[in-house]
Design a protein around this motif. Structure first.
Motif, mmCIF file in Angstrom:
data_model
loop_
_atom_site.group_PDB
_atom_site.id
_atom_site.type_symbol
_atom_site.label_atom_id
_atom_site.label_comp_id
_atom_site.label_asym_id
_atom_site.label_seq_id
_atom_site.Cartn_x
_atom_site.Cartn_y
_atom_site.Cartn_z
ATOM 1 N N ILE D 12 0.875 -1.175 0.000
ATOM 2 C CA ILE D 12 0.000 0.000 0.000
ATOM 3 C C ILE D 12 0.907 1.218 0.000
ATOM 4 O O ILE D 12 1.664 1.436 0.943
ATOM 5 N N GLU D 14 1.832 5.386 -1.732
ATOM 6 C CA GLU D 14 1.282 6.625 -2.282
ATOM 7 C C GLU D 14 1.052 6.492 -3.791
ATOM 8 O O GLU D 14 1.908 5.992 -4.515
ATOM 9 N N MET D 17 3.628 7.296 -6.318
ATOM 10 C CA MET D 17 4.790 6.416 -6.452
ATOM 11 C C MET D 17 4.457 5.134 -7.197
ATOM 12 O O MET D 17 5.315 4.281 -7.377
ATOM 13 N N LEU D 76 10.954 -7.904 -2.528
ATOM 14 C CA LEU D 76 10.896 -7.020 -1.364
ATOM 15 C C LEU D 76 11.987 -5.963 -1.416
ATOM 16 O O LEU D 76 11.765 -4.801 -1.064
ATOM 17 N N HIS D 77 13.162 -6.370 -1.868
ATOM 18 C CA HIS D 77 14.222 -5.363 -1.978
ATOM 19 C C HIS D 77 13.835 -4.271 -2.961
ATOM 20 O O HIS D 77 14.028 -3.072 -2.707
ATOM 21 N N PHE D 80 11.055 -2.209 -1.433
ATOM 22 C CA PHE D 80 11.471 -1.407 -0.297
ATOM 23 C C PHE D 80 12.276 -0.187 -0.737
ATOM 24 O O PHE D 80 12.185 0.897 -0.143
ATOM 25 N N VAL D 83 9.566 2.277 -1.476
ATOM 26 C CA VAL D 83 8.697 2.671 -0.367
ATOM 27 C C VAL D 83 9.486 3.359 0.749
ATOM 28 O O VAL D 83 8.967 4.214 1.468
ATOM 29 N N GLU D 84 10.751 2.969 0.852
ATOM 30 C CA GLU D 84 11.587 3.346 1.984
ATOM 31 C C GLU D 84 11.328 4.748 2.536
ATOM 32 O O GLU D 84 10.983 4.923 3.699
ATOM 33 N N ARG D 85 11.517 5.752 1.673
ATOM 34 C CA ARG D 85 11.422 7.120 2.162
ATOM 35 C C ARG D 85 9.979 7.618 2.138
ATOM 36 O O ARG D 85 9.715 8.742 2.529
ATOM 37 N N HIS D 86 9.078 6.807 1.660
ATOM 38 C CA HIS D 86 7.689 7.251 1.527
ATOM 39 C C HIS D 86 6.796 6.538 2.524
ATOM 40 O O HIS D 86 7.161 5.505 3.066
ATOM 41 N N ILE D 87 5.598 7.097 2.734
ATOM 42 C CA ILE D 87 4.674 6.406 3.611
ATOM 43 C C ILE D 87 4.113 5.194 2.863
ATOM 44 O O ILE D 87 4.118 5.154 1.634
ATOM 45 N N GLY D 88 3.666 4.203 3.613
ATOM 46 C CA GLY D 88 3.136 3.001 2.983
ATOM 47 C C GLY D 88 3.462 1.762 3.794
ATOM 48 O O GLY D 88 4.338 1.785 4.657
ATOM 49 N N VAL D 89 2.722 0.701 3.541
ATOM 50 C CA VAL D 89 2.945 -0.539 4.281
ATOM 51 C C VAL D 89 3.057 -1.717 3.307
ATOM 52 O O VAL D 89 2.535 -1.688 2.201
ATOM 53 N N ILE D 90 3.779 -2.746 3.744
ATOM 54 C CA ILE D 90 3.953 -3.963 2.938
ATOM 55 C C ILE D 90 3.627 -5.166 3.813
ATOM 56 O O ILE D 90 4.150 -5.279 4.909
#
Ligand code: AMP
Ligand code: AMP
Ligand code: AMP
Ligand code: NA
Ligand code: NA
Ligand code: NA
Lengths: 326, 103, 103, 103, 326, 326
Positions: D12, D14, D17, D76-77, D80, D83-90
């Protein structure tokens, strides 16, 4: 009688009504014709804004009087009383549960804004004027019926969820009420000048948008009817066609008592005769979750709505003509 | 990549109850949720679709909630209090999440 | 809270096949399903998005079905008969559900 | 019916992105994904809904990706890194899929 | 020739065509400009309703004659025959599989309603009248081609899914056919009076909506083309530009044989020249799932549609001018 | 002063502004009134297309001159400089982080196209003409501020994500820029003839659509404000009302220096005074993900936007009146 038939025939060949019939037919042949939800909601927002605004401009033009207040109060009273009648009628005609009867009653006390604006449009087409504030009356009649429905459910011992502050706010500041009343006030404030600025948006294309909207409503009503054939007992059918007539008679009496114009009386009849399928259903779902929503919707949208659109409106109009233009 | 155990709770509930549900979830200490639109469905109360609809009365939404396992019970109680009298379904699956600090 | 074992089946299928799929599901004895809109995706047949599209020909939907484990096989056979010649994916996860009487 | 083990990854993220994420996924060798619209949610950065919005700046999407277990790490790499610097969940769940040839 | 160039230039600087070109350019520079699906579908519903209604009013105004029936039959026949031509042409020009060729053939036998209404609009702009019932011909030509495509796939030994009752209903009561025909009938019934009621909705804003719709189609066509560059072999390119010309010639012959007006002949050419990318693709996906949808769509929407819009329509119009106004 | 008050009062009773106020009120009473996202985006597309097109037609009608280029350059320069001012002002008035200040600065350097088109509409209502190319200036001012914001973030040591080719393309070929500029060019090419073809779509209903759009913006702004009450410190409030005035003064100076007409100067003030909440927020999210988006949006959409709509525009207009019509 002849008059009524002529009016009904004329009514039937209006593009507005034919569009609705097209929707019914398309549903019936199981066409996949459909409107995106966003478009349907967008058209509803447009129609509410336009009818509210025009109502307000009408009041600005002709001034207001004690009748406005009286009409509002009458509307509220009718919206409170009609559910009791509907409840009694439905329980006597069929075996539906108390909960279901209460929910249906809430729908029939409240009003169908689409029926209202179709009627307004057909009136304008015939050159019959009506009070601009009937829009405000329509808005005022949306919510009170919900109260009565809850009271009916509670009275008859079934635990309806007691409405909390949140529920009240939802009902009173319901999107369609806020938009209708808000646009009405804006129309009132800005008056004819305001209308001049936006009439090529809210007046000229109005009827066309209404055609498409009724086409969509025809699809929805037709499909609902097909899906719910199973629940339709004869008693329910009788109710769906009798209740609008009962409502219309009450509306006629109220309209005459209030001294409204011919158009105003006809609209009052339409308001009482019509059943909600936008605001009331949502309130009923929240408060009476045990009630079967398919039942209320089939009756109000599947049967009473088409009945009013095709037969009811010309009938009510003809009656006012007979009585008020002797 | 470091992963953490979590529960994925999916609550399919009437759209009109969305606000009440999310308020209850937040009340139960949930740190986040995501709402997915639902376009149609079928259940004991019949088949439905949102196509062409204007009334908010019909229609459901799906609320997805990822929580640490120890929070599951609180969440379910909160959710159930809202869903209880209404139509809707709740399912729970075992999941792994990245970024445990978020839950 | 009492929970019951169930299977969560997710069928991502062409939107034009939705009706055929749900008819098949109901035929297989499934008591309910939920349809989620899909806004885009990618697979062997390329990338797509629904933005700006008018034709129903492109685009998928996601059908979620929670069933008792013993019903899974029937469901999968029914679903597969529809998906077989069409593009789409099916995945199954173990889930727990509340309110077992609904499944 | 023959079923194959797979991982179901739900990201999930932004909406702005989305493109960067799906490019990264494809770069990591993923063969397919599905994007679901998200209509609202809540998290550490507050509550939001897409109702009435015109700006693409707010709002999330949910990207679902079914992969063979051995591909999970690469996926996942890749995810990630975006997503790393952004909001969101995995989140990741164990799943079974039909038609393994597709993954 | 000069005539053709002048017409083509004039056509190119119409806001309608320029909006389409803007969409293509925006796709080409990979702008994120996009229309919500609901808006695109909403515009399509509006355009179908408006063009259908106006067609019906046209028939109501000028009466009807045996030509209507003849034109409908001719349309159906052309829609059945064009796929055979398309199939043969495509197979001789390229290596695509039988399944793919059958699917493409179905697209080219069917019609592009957007091309049709762009052509109608450009005709009106030039003051060239056309028979109102050409809208009905357009509707009649949507489905038969699908039959031919299935027959081609079956004939050549590949197991196309045999269409069941459900599939037939989907094709015949397809949303766009029902809306087009329904609006046509409503327009016919209500005639000039009906039009007067809603013309500020369906006539005045029509061209503007068409601009935005074509902007969206430009975005879709452009993006589709970019994504599918890989599959475009020279033979396919030749097909996408040759087939509309072949179709147009057949349409010209049919139009002249039927004794249609100049506008009617031009529209018949446009119908035969254009390829479907709304109704036919869905039917092909259901019946021929093994066919690659990107191929059909790239040819019909990515190549033939822009070709017709930018070069085809002025060319067909100029031809009718040369032949019919000597 | 009197003049200003009269203008402000007149402004306030326009249906456009009242619709916005209705949205704010509906949000405040927590009504569930809302527009589908698709409808909101559809209205935005319509408004951008219409305002761009009309701007182009204006240039086609009055010809162009060196001032167009000068105005474009001035716009770009202002868009680059304003963020520096905003950054300094915000940091001196409040404790927000560098990252947050840079993001906010980007919003205030860029422009609010909705404020711009509301101002254009109110100007037209008062019969004050403006240069058609101000639309192009608006488009030119969308992106440069983003550059400055990134530079500010990098300069002050915080690692903003370095924009790659993809990010640049996103900013430059941003949907709203492409649509605005594209429609402007189409309007320019097709001129008065093009306008005549589609004016009943892009001119007549424009104000009405703007009403509904501002109603939606009122809902969004009001709800955003309610949700973010918590973050509003006095310094931020001062910034949100002071910065538009600072921007407006710069715009006034630039407009006078460029020798624009009264309307042109007023629009230049509006552009500088307004803050973006469509294009810039997206770019800032991509490049400065650590910045709190709620902060930028609350300031630009929740405070500065209503301020400009209700007080700013009449104020800027009155100022140009005082200065330029002595
Ligand atoms: N077994 C199921 N799996 C997935 N969704 C379900 C299931 N049963 C019910 N639903 C969803 O919940 C809604 C209400 O269910 P019901 O209360 O059974 O009518 C349905 O319309 C579906 O959207
Ligand atoms: N591995 C996957 N994970 C999630 N969705 C997928 C996957 N593969 C395919 N899909 C979805 O199924 C659609 C058709 O896939 P395909 O048949 O591979 O083209 C894609 O556009 C995706 O929406
Ligand atoms: N625990 C959670 N479960 C499901 N969705 C979440 C969760 N936390 C965050 N989200 C989603 O991710 C978005 C951003 O989260 P956050 O970064 O915490 O603000 C939220 O708006 C939700 O849509
Ligand atoms: Na009533
Ligand atoms: Na054709
Ligand atoms: Na600015």
């Amino acid at each position: 009688m002849n008059e009524i038939l002529t009016l009904a025939r004329e009514n039937l060949i209006s593009p507005i009504i034919l569009s609705f019939v097209l929707g019914l037919l398309a549903a019936w042949v199981r066409s996949d014709l459909s409107f995106p939800e966003a478009i349907a909601r967008g058209m509803a927002l447009y129609l509410l804004f336009a009818i509210g605004f025009k109502g307000g401009v009408g009041v600005a033009a002709h001034g207001t009087d004690a009748r406005l207040a009286a009409a509002l109060l009458a509307g509220i009273a009718l919206s409170l009383v009609l559910p009791l009648l509907a409840f009694a009628l439905l329980r006597s005609l069929s075996q539906v549960s108390i909960m279901d009867a209460a929910a249906v009653a809430g729908h029939y006390g409240s009003i169908s804004i689409v029926t209202f604006l179709t009627a307004s449009t057909l009136l304008t087409e015939r050159g019959v004027a009506a009070e601009g504030y009937m829009v405000a009356v329509a808005a005022a009649m949306e919510a009170p019926a919900i109260l009565s429905a809850l009271w009916l459910a509670a009275w008859r011992g079934e635990g309806a969820e007691k409405p909390d502050a949140k529920a009240w706010r939802e009902v009173l500041f319901n999107g369609s009420i806020v938009l209708l009343v808000g646009a009405f006030v804006i129309g009132w404030i800005t008056g004819k000048d305001g209308l001049a600025q936006i009439d090529s948006f809210i007046v000229s294309p109005f009827k066309g948008v209404l055609c498409l909207f009724l086409l969509d409503m025809g699809l929805i009503a037709g499909r609902g009817l097909l899906n719910s054939r199973g629940i339709l007992r004869p008693g329910l059918l009788v109710f769906a066609f009798l209740m609008p007539l009962v409502g219309a008679m009450l509306g006629l009496a109220a309209g005459l008592a209030l001294g409204l114009s011919q158009g105003g009386v006809a609209l009052m009849m339409v308001l009482c005769a019509s059943a909600s399928y936008i605001a009331a259903p949502a309130a009923m779902r929240v408060a009476l979750p045990q009630a079967n929503p398919a039942l209320s919707l089939t009756l109000s949208l599947g049967l009473t709505f088409p009945f009013n659109l095709i037969f009811g409106i010309p009938l009510y109009l003809a009656l006012t003509e007979l009585i008020m233009r002797p | 990549m470091e992963m953490h155990k979590a529960k994925r709770v999916e609550i399919i509930i009437e759209a009109i109850m969305e606000r009440r549900l999310t308020d209850a979830l937040i009340g139960s200490g949930v740190t986040g949720y995501t709402v997915l639109p639902v376009s149609g469905g079928s259940g004991r109360s019949g088949q439905w679709t949102r196509e062409g609809q204007v009334s908010p009365a019909s229609g459901m939404v799906s609320v997805i909630c990822l929580v640490r396992p120890e929070r599951l019970d609180g969440l379910l109680h909160a959710a159930f209090s809202v869903v209880e009298r209404h139509i809707g379904v709740i399912d729970i699956t075992d999941a792994l999440v990245l970024r445990a600090e978020r839950f």
